[in-house]
Design a protein around this motif. Structure first.
Motif: not given
Length: 272
Positions: A14-22
């Protein structure tokens, strides 16, 4: 001001998930204060305890692999499209429990419209028949697809009967004449890893291409299609597109689509 509402993306890795950016960009753009979006590492067997034990501040969870099937099974309520697709990438808190939805299909539709504009999708070629492919089929159906050729190593047509109702569907192996097939298509959508098409990309790149991969980018398929003069779109468009409905379900506020998309693209460019 403290945090009053939370959301998070679940999965492993999950470390590289970009969902927090969105999602965090969405909070800023809409002036939502007291909202926080984080990552939580979660294995399949842990999902019931992670979600079921979440404190009331958690309004929703984005769900990535390998937890999408577990999310569907866990939910107290399931949307029709999540049930059709057979997996869920969204869990939203409701009275008495959690509702499962699948917004990957909306993400695929956003990508298709970015690629083709208002051009109808009558004849499509789909590479792969896994979970992501099912979400893409939903989007193709919404886009008016009448004929669909699925390129896959095995015939899984029975699994797609409900999703493809009203569409003329043919499953073909990689031994078929891929160049002739794709030259007749309005769009080629690939849902398989880039290296799975090693040696095949040159035969598939004869129509506009939507490749769900975004890293590494460009994929060999996208490169071949672009070199043949066709437009291409990658997985970042789908990633952004699937987040909008999630944001709206979690917050009850219309997603600031442009701001969320621009934040994702800016982050992606800066991180390369």
């Amino acid at each position: 001001m403290g945090v009053f509402n939370r959301a998070a993306v679940l999965g492993s890795p999950i470390e590289h998930s970009l969902s927090p950016v969105l999602h965090n960009a969405g909070y800023v753009a809409t002036g939502l204060e007291g909202w926080e979006y984080t990552r939580i590492r979660c294995e399949v067997e842990e999902l019931p305890s992670v979600v079921g034990g979440a404190d009331p501040s958690f309004r929703g969870f984005s769900v990535t692999m390998p937890c999408k099937f577990a999310a569907l099974d866990f939910a107290d309520e399931v949307t029709g499209r999540a049930r059709q697709i057979g997996s869920a990438n969204t869990l939203t808190r409701i009275d008495g429990g959690w509702r499962a939805d699948n917004t990957d299909c909306e993400g695929a539709l956003v990508a298709l419209r970015e690629l083709l504009g208002s051009t109808p999708v009558r004849n499509a070629v789909l590479v792969g028949a896994g979970g992501t492919a099912r979400a893409v089929v939903w989007a193709l159906r919404e886009a008016g697809c009448e004929r669909l050729t699925v390129i896959n190593r095995s015939d899984r047509s029975a699994e797609f009967d409900e999703l493809t109702e009203g569409i003329d569907v043919a499953f073909r192996s990689f031994d078929t004449d891929l160049q002739e097939t794709t030259m007749q298509a309005d769009v080629v959508v690939s849902t398989v890893p880039a290296d799975a098409l090693q040696g095949q990309a040159a035969y598939l790149g004869h129509a506009p291409v939507f490749d769900v991969i975004y890293s590494p980018w460009p994929t060999p398929l996208a490169t071949c299609a672009a070199s043949n003069g066709y437009p291409v779109v990658g997985g970042l468009s789908m990633l952004a597109g699937q987040s909008y409905a999630q944001f709206e379900q979690f917050t009850g506020i219309e997603a600031p689509r442009d701001a969320m998309r621009h934040a994702l693209l800016r982050h992606w460019e800066q991180s390369r």
